[in-house]
Scaffold this active site. Structure first.
Site, PDB file in Angstrom:
ATOM      1  N   ASP A 197     -12.678   1.898  43.043  1.00 23.95           N
ATOM      2  CA  ASP A 197     -11.711   1.967  42.011  1.00 23.95           C
ATOM      3  C   ASP A 197     -10.489   2.814  42.085  1.00 23.95           C
ATOM      4  O   ASP A 197     -10.436   3.525  42.862  1.00 23.95           O
ATOM      5  CB  ASP A 197     -12.588   2.539  40.660  1.00 23.95           C
ATOM      6  CG  ASP A 197     -12.369   1.761  39.270  1.00 23.95           C
ATOM      7  OD1 ASP A 197     -11.166   1.189  39.329  1.00 23.95           O
ATOM      8  OD2 ASP A 197     -13.200   1.877  38.477  1.00 23.95           O
ATOM      9  N   ASP A 198      -9.746   2.498  41.219  1.00 25.06           N
ATOM     10  CA  ASP A 198      -8.449   3.232  41.438  1.00 25.06           C
ATOM     11  C   ASP A 198      -8.711   4.546  40.856  1.00 25.06           C
ATOM     12  O   ASP A 198      -7.968   5.614  41.435  1.00 25.06           O
ATOM     13  CB  ASP A 198      -7.198   2.615  40.539  1.00 25.06           C
ATOM     14  CG  ASP A 198      -7.354   2.231  39.103  1.00 25.06           C
ATOM     15  OD1 ASP A 198      -8.765   2.602  38.643  1.00 25.06           O
ATOM     16  OD2 ASP A 198      -6.539   1.913  38.509  1.00 25.06           O
TER      17      ASP A 198
ATOM     18  N   ASP B  91     -12.124   8.976  35.376  1.00 23.92           N
ATOM     19  CA  ASP B  91     -11.707   9.828  34.569  1.00 23.92           C
ATOM     20  C   ASP B  91     -12.905  10.523  33.735  1.00 23.92           C
ATOM     21  O   ASP B  91     -13.399  11.824  34.433  1.00 23.92           O
ATOM     22  CB  ASP B  91     -10.893   8.831  33.515  1.00 23.92           C
ATOM     23  CG  ASP B  91     -10.061   9.921  32.451  1.00 23.92           C
ATOM     24  OD1 ASP B  91     -10.732  10.829  32.133  1.00 23.92           O
ATOM     25  OD2 ASP B  91      -9.054   9.547  32.071  1.00 23.92           O
TER      26      ASP B  91
HETATM   27  O1  LIG Z   1     -14.115   7.439  34.317  1.00 22.41           O
HETATM   28  P1  LIG Z   1     -13.577   6.324  33.231  1.00 22.41           P
HETATM   29  O2  LIG Z   1     -13.344   6.890  31.881  1.00 22.41           O
HETATM   30  O3  LIG Z   1     -14.615   5.205  32.997  1.00 22.41           O
HETATM   31  O4  LIG Z   1     -12.205   5.580  33.404  1.00 22.41           O
HETATM   32  C1  LIG Z   1     -12.074   4.927  34.783  1.00 22.41           C
HETATM   33  C2  LIG Z   1     -11.903   3.689  34.562  1.00 22.41           C
HETATM   34  O5  LIG Z   1     -10.609   3.391  33.518  1.00 22.41           O
HETATM   35  C3  LIG Z   1      -9.871   2.468  34.367  1.00 22.41           C
HETATM   36  O6  LIG Z   1     -10.080   1.190  34.173  1.00 22.41           O
HETATM   37  P2  LIG Z   1      -9.873   0.468  32.511  1.00 22.41           P
HETATM   38  O7  LIG Z   1     -11.306   0.588  31.719  1.00 22.41           O
HETATM   39  O8  LIG Z   1      -8.653   1.120  31.968  1.00 22.41           O
HETATM   40  O9  LIG Z   1      -9.645  -1.159  32.967  1.00 22.41           O
HETATM   41  P3  LIG Z   1      -9.041  -1.981  34.010  1.00 22.41           P
HETATM   42  O10 LIG Z   1      -9.271  -1.325  35.490  1.00 22.41           O
HETATM   43  O11 LIG Z   1      -9.271  -3.339  33.832  1.00 22.41           O
HETATM   44  O12 LIG Z   1      -7.363  -1.406  33.818  1.00 22.41           O
HETATM   45  C4  LIG Z   1     -10.081   2.733  35.635  1.00 22.41           C
HETATM   46  O13 LIG Z   1      -9.417   1.855  36.412  1.00 22.41           O
HETATM   47  C5  LIG Z   1     -11.335   3.133  35.873  1.00 22.41           C
HETATM   48  O14 LIG Z   1     -12.119   1.668  35.987  1.00 22.41           O
HETATM   49  N1  LIG Z   2      -3.800   4.048  33.910  1.00 25.19           N
HETATM   50  C1  LIG Z   2      -5.025   4.786  33.689  1.00 25.19           C
HETATM   51  N2  LIG Z   2      -6.050   4.178  33.145  1.00 25.19           N
HETATM   52  C2  LIG Z   2      -7.103   5.215  33.081  1.00 25.19           C
HETATM   53  N3  LIG Z   2      -8.323   4.764  32.362  1.00 25.19           N
HETATM   54  C3  LIG Z   2      -8.918   5.948  32.166  1.00 25.19           C
HETATM   55  N4  LIG Z   2      -8.184   6.971  32.382  1.00 25.19           N
HETATM   56  C4  LIG Z   2      -7.008   6.287  33.144  1.00 25.19           C
HETATM   57  C5  LIG Z   2      -5.593   6.797  33.302  1.00 25.19           C
HETATM   58  O1  LIG Z   2      -5.414   8.248  33.402  1.00 25.19           O
HETATM   59  N5  LIG Z   2      -4.624   6.091  33.824  1.00 25.19           N
HETATM   60 MG   LIG Z   3     -10.802   0.135  35.895  1.00 21.42          MG
END
Ligand SMILES: O=P(O)(O)OC[C@H]1O[C@H](OP(=O)(O)OP(=O)(O)O)[C@H](O)[C@@H]1O
Ligand SMILES: Nc1nc2[nH]cnc2c(=O)[nH]1
Ligand SMILES: [Mg+2]
Length: 159
Positions: A93-94, A97
């Site tokens: 994952d990127d 958080d």
């Molecule tokens: O540790 P956490 O609080 O769960 O947050 C982390 C997740 O939040 C973001 O995804 P997001 O839900 O924004 O969706 P996306 O990847 O589709 O943009 C990120 O890419 C992680 O998957």
């Molecule tokens: N782009 C982005 N997405 C998130 N989802 C949860 N935390 C983050 C953050 O810091 N940046």
């Molecule tokens: Mg995500």
């Protein structure tokens, strides 16, 4: 920006590429991996870079949608991956958080290695490996969510 954060950390494509290549370097030897599982959507970008660097062509996805509902974050798994426990797989994952997504990943793939490019303190203990620390009160802005904009010279913005 999230209501929970008051600072921003801007990531360029070059910096994201550099950090993800560093993550790839730490996953050697490459032949220990059966494949990569990308956590959509943010994990799709590092998954492509890891796949290229580690010469992996088997790439699966776990599709997760998360949203706030009555102040409680709700996670929905839209699609799982074709492995029962994740053994031999790198889940990417990127970022991590709060760690809510990471918890779901751990439950789904207890034997996988879970890696991210960035990690905030609340979630970092739930990740096996990550490249860069970011403070909890900082929102990470990724290059795929931004565009280049003109900005006036400093001299012109003087009061
Ligand atoms: O540790 P956490 O609080 O769960 O947050 C982390 C997740 O939040 C973001 O995804 P997001 O839900 O924004 O969706 P996306 O990847 O589709 O943009 C990120 O890419 C992680 O998957
Ligand atoms: N782009 C982005 N997405 C998130 N989802 C949860 N935390 C983050 C953050 O810091 N940046
Ligand atoms: Mg995500």
């Amino acid at each position: 920006m999230s209501f929970k954060t008051n600072k921003e950390f801007f990531v360029s494509w070059e910096e994201f590429h550099r950090a993800t290549r560093e993550l790839a370097l730490r996953q050697l030897p490459a032949d220990q991996w059966k494949g990569i599982i990308a956590v959509t959507r943010g994990g799709l970008v590092p998954a492509g870079i890891l796949a290229r660097e580690l010469n992996i062509r088997y790439i699966d996805t776990v599709c997760i949608s998360s949203y706030d509902h009555d102040s409680q974050r709700e996670l929905k798994v839209l699609k799982g991956a074709e492995t029962s426990d994740g053994e031999g797989f790198l889940v990417v994952d990127d970022l991590v958080d709060t760690g809510e997504t990471a918890k779901a990943i751990r439950e789904m793939f207890p034997k996988a290695k879970f890696v991210t490019v960035y990690a905030k303190p609340q979630g970092s203990p739930l990740v096996d490996e990550y490249v860069a620390d970011v403070e909890q009160d900082t929102w990470i802005q990724f290059p795929w969510d931004m565009q280049l904009n003109y900005i006036a010279p400093i001299a012109e913005s003087e009061a």
